[in-house]
Design a protein around this motif. Structure first.
Motif, PDB file in Angstrom:
ATOM      1  N   ALA A   1       1.296  -1.443   0.178  1.00  0.00           N
ATOM      2  CA  ALA A   1      -0.019   0.479   0.102  1.00  0.00           C
ATOM      3  C   ALA A   1       0.597   1.249   0.372  1.00  0.00           C
ATOM      4  O   ALA A   1       0.790   1.795  -0.942  1.00  0.00           O
ATOM      5  CB  ALA A   1      -1.049  -0.109   0.947  1.00  0.00           C
ATOM      6  N   ILE A   2       1.957   1.458   0.892  1.00  0.00           N
ATOM      7  CA  ILE A   2       2.348   2.725   0.946  1.00  0.00           C
ATOM      8  C   ILE A   2       3.367   2.714  -0.104  1.00  0.00           C
ATOM      9  O   ILE A   2       3.323   3.331  -1.259  1.00  0.00           O
ATOM     10  CB  ILE A   2       3.736   2.541   2.259  1.00  0.00           C
ATOM     11  N   SER A   3       4.101   1.319  -0.810  1.00  0.00           N
ATOM     12  CA  SER A   3       5.199   1.429  -2.111  1.00  0.00           C
ATOM     13  C   SER A   3       4.043   1.863  -3.202  1.00  0.00           C
ATOM     14  O   SER A   3       4.013   3.342  -4.157  1.00  0.00           O
ATOM     15  CB  SER A   3       5.588   0.504  -2.280  1.00  0.00           C
ATOM     16  N   LEU A   4       2.427   1.546  -3.408  1.00  0.00           N
ATOM     17  CA  LEU A   4       2.065   2.057  -4.785  1.00  0.00           C
ATOM     18  C   LEU A   4       1.336   3.048  -4.245  1.00  0.00           C
ATOM     19  O   LEU A   4       0.638   3.508  -5.199  1.00  0.00           O
ATOM     20  CB  LEU A   4       0.782   1.090  -5.089  1.00  0.00           C
ATOM     21  N   TYR A   5       0.798   3.064  -3.392  1.00  0.00           N
ATOM     22  CA  TYR A   5       0.160   4.734  -2.879  1.00  0.00           C
ATOM     23  C   TYR A   5       0.753   6.031  -2.701  1.00  0.00           C
ATOM     24  O   TYR A   5       0.715   6.953  -3.331  1.00  0.00           O
ATOM     25  CB  TYR A   5      -1.408   4.297  -1.591  1.00  0.00           C
ATOM     26  N   GLY A   6       1.265   5.196  -1.478  1.00  0.00           N
ATOM     27  CA  GLY A   6       2.134   7.050  -1.721  1.00  0.00           C
ATOM     28  C   GLY A   6       3.495   7.492  -2.260  1.00  0.00           C
ATOM     29  O   GLY A   6       3.675   7.553  -2.910  1.00  0.00           O
ATOM     30  N   VAL A   7       4.580   6.034  -2.390  1.00  0.00           N
ATOM     31  CA  VAL A   7       5.664   6.552  -3.466  1.00  0.00           C
ATOM     32  C   VAL A   7       5.188   6.053  -5.030  1.00  0.00           C
ATOM     33  O   VAL A   7       5.793   6.808  -5.805  1.00  0.00           O
ATOM     34  CB  VAL A   7       6.305   5.361  -3.479  1.00  0.00           C
ATOM     35  N   GLY A   8       4.284   4.928  -5.754  1.00  0.00           N
ATOM     36  CA  GLY A   8       4.215   4.721  -7.038  1.00  0.00           C
ATOM     37  C   GLY A   8       3.786   5.857  -7.321  1.00  0.00           C
ATOM     38  O   GLY A   8       3.034   6.617  -8.438  1.00  0.00           O
ATOM     39  N   ASP A   9       1.940   6.558  -6.950  1.00  0.00           N
ATOM     40  CA  ASP A   9       0.829   7.578  -6.998  1.00  0.00           C
ATOM     41  C   ASP A   9       1.648   9.222  -6.873  1.00  0.00           C
ATOM     42  O   ASP A   9       1.858   9.659  -7.793  1.00  0.00           O
ATOM     43  CB  ASP A   9      -0.292   7.373  -6.658  1.00  0.00           C
ATOM     44  N   GLY A  10       2.053   8.805  -5.738  1.00  0.00           N
ATOM     45  CA  GLY A  10       3.390  10.235  -5.118  1.00  0.00           C
ATOM     46  C   GLY A  10       4.145  10.770  -6.432  1.00  0.00           C
ATOM     47  O   GLY A  10       4.314  11.698  -6.845  1.00  0.00           O
ATOM     48  N   LEU A  11       5.028   9.715  -6.947  1.00  0.00           N
ATOM     49  CA  LEU A  11       5.926   9.425  -7.697  1.00  0.00           C
ATOM     50  C   LEU A  11       5.443  10.224  -8.996  1.00  0.00           C
ATOM     51  O   LEU A  11       5.427  11.023 -10.167  1.00  0.00           O
ATOM     52  CB  LEU A  11       7.234   9.245  -7.642  1.00  0.00           C
ATOM     53  N   THR A  12       4.375   9.341  -9.631  1.00  0.00           N
ATOM     54  CA  THR A  12       4.107   9.575 -11.038  1.00  0.00           C
ATOM     55  C   THR A  12       3.067  10.821 -11.038  1.00  0.00           C
ATOM     56  O   THR A  12       3.428  11.559 -12.414  1.00  0.00           O
ATOM     57  CB  THR A  12       3.035   8.142 -11.476  1.00  0.00           C
ATOM     58  N   THR A  13       2.510  11.366 -10.052  1.00  0.00           N
ATOM     59  CA  THR A  13       1.934  12.989  -9.497  1.00  0.00           C
ATOM     60  C   THR A  13       2.633  14.193  -9.924  1.00  0.00           C
ATOM     61  O   THR A  13       2.674  14.731 -11.058  1.00  0.00           O
ATOM     62  CB  THR A  13       1.031  12.236  -8.687  1.00  0.00           C
ATOM     63  N   ALA A  14       3.914  14.122  -9.318  1.00  0.00           N
ATOM     64  CA  ALA A  14       4.647  14.636  -9.093  1.00  0.00           C
ATOM     65  C   ALA A  14       6.075  14.461 -10.947  1.00  0.00           C
ATOM     66  O   ALA A  14       6.228  15.886 -10.922  1.00  0.00           O
ATOM     67  CB  ALA A  14       5.666  14.711  -7.738  1.00  0.00           C
ATOM     68  N   ILE A  15       5.569  13.819 -11.458  1.00  0.00           N
ATOM     69  CA  ILE A  15       6.702  13.531 -12.531  1.00  0.00           C
ATOM     70  C   ILE A  15       5.481  14.127 -14.115  1.00  0.00           C
ATOM     71  O   ILE A  15       6.056  15.004 -14.782  1.00  0.00           O
ATOM     72  CB  ILE A  15       7.173  12.184 -13.011  1.00  0.00           C
ATOM     73  N   GLY A  16       4.009  13.672 -13.552  1.00  0.00           N
ATOM     74  CA  GLY A  16       3.239  14.366 -14.343  1.00  0.00           C
ATOM     75  C   GLY A  16       3.322  16.183 -14.243  1.00  0.00           C
ATOM     76  O   GLY A  16       2.615  17.068 -15.033  1.00  0.00           O
ATOM     77  N   LEU A  17       3.389  16.355 -13.075  1.00  0.00           N
ATOM     78  CA  LEU A  17       2.989  17.683 -12.611  1.00  0.00           C
ATOM     79  C   LEU A  17       4.134  18.897 -13.472  1.00  0.00           C
ATOM     80  O   LEU A  17       3.994  19.381 -13.656  1.00  0.00           O
ATOM     81  CB  LEU A  17       2.753  18.915 -11.166  1.00  0.00           C
TER      82      LEU A  17
END
Length: 109
Positions: free
Chosen positions: A21-37
């Protein structure tokens, strides 16, 4: 009320589910959102996180992720039911879906 017999193996893997959960929601979503931004000009449209990102940038995003995971962990910790395994499982599933969505937005743009 417990876990269905066919799903009881999940109860033995709560720690692994939290890591997922931490890997996918915290890190995965966080990083891909940041990269997209940063790279393709994507915007955060969440009603809570959107304004936080607009005001505080990626720090707001990661603060929101941290608080969300901490609150879900607190709920999980307080629940005595074996069905509490649904909390990290649901976070992991949502994390996988939004990480995949974000990756698609990045690669298509």
């Amino acid at each position: 009320m417990g876990i269905e017999p066919g799903l009881s193996w999940l109860g033995d893997r709560e720690r692994a589910l939290w890591l997922l959960a931490i890997s996918l929601y915290g890190v995965g979503d966080g990083l891909t959102t940041a990269i997209g931004l940063w790279t393709v000009g994507a915007t955060e449209v969440g009603p809570v996180v959107g304004p936080m990102v607009a005001s505080f940038g990626t720090a707001g995003l990661f603060l929101a992720k941290t608080v969300t995971i901490a609150l879900f962990y607190l709920v999980w910790y307080v629940l005595a039911s074996p069905a509490r395994v649904a909390i990290p499982l649901a976070i992991a599933v949502v994390g996988a879906m939004v990480t995949g969505w974000n990756a698609g937005v990045i690669f298509v743009s």
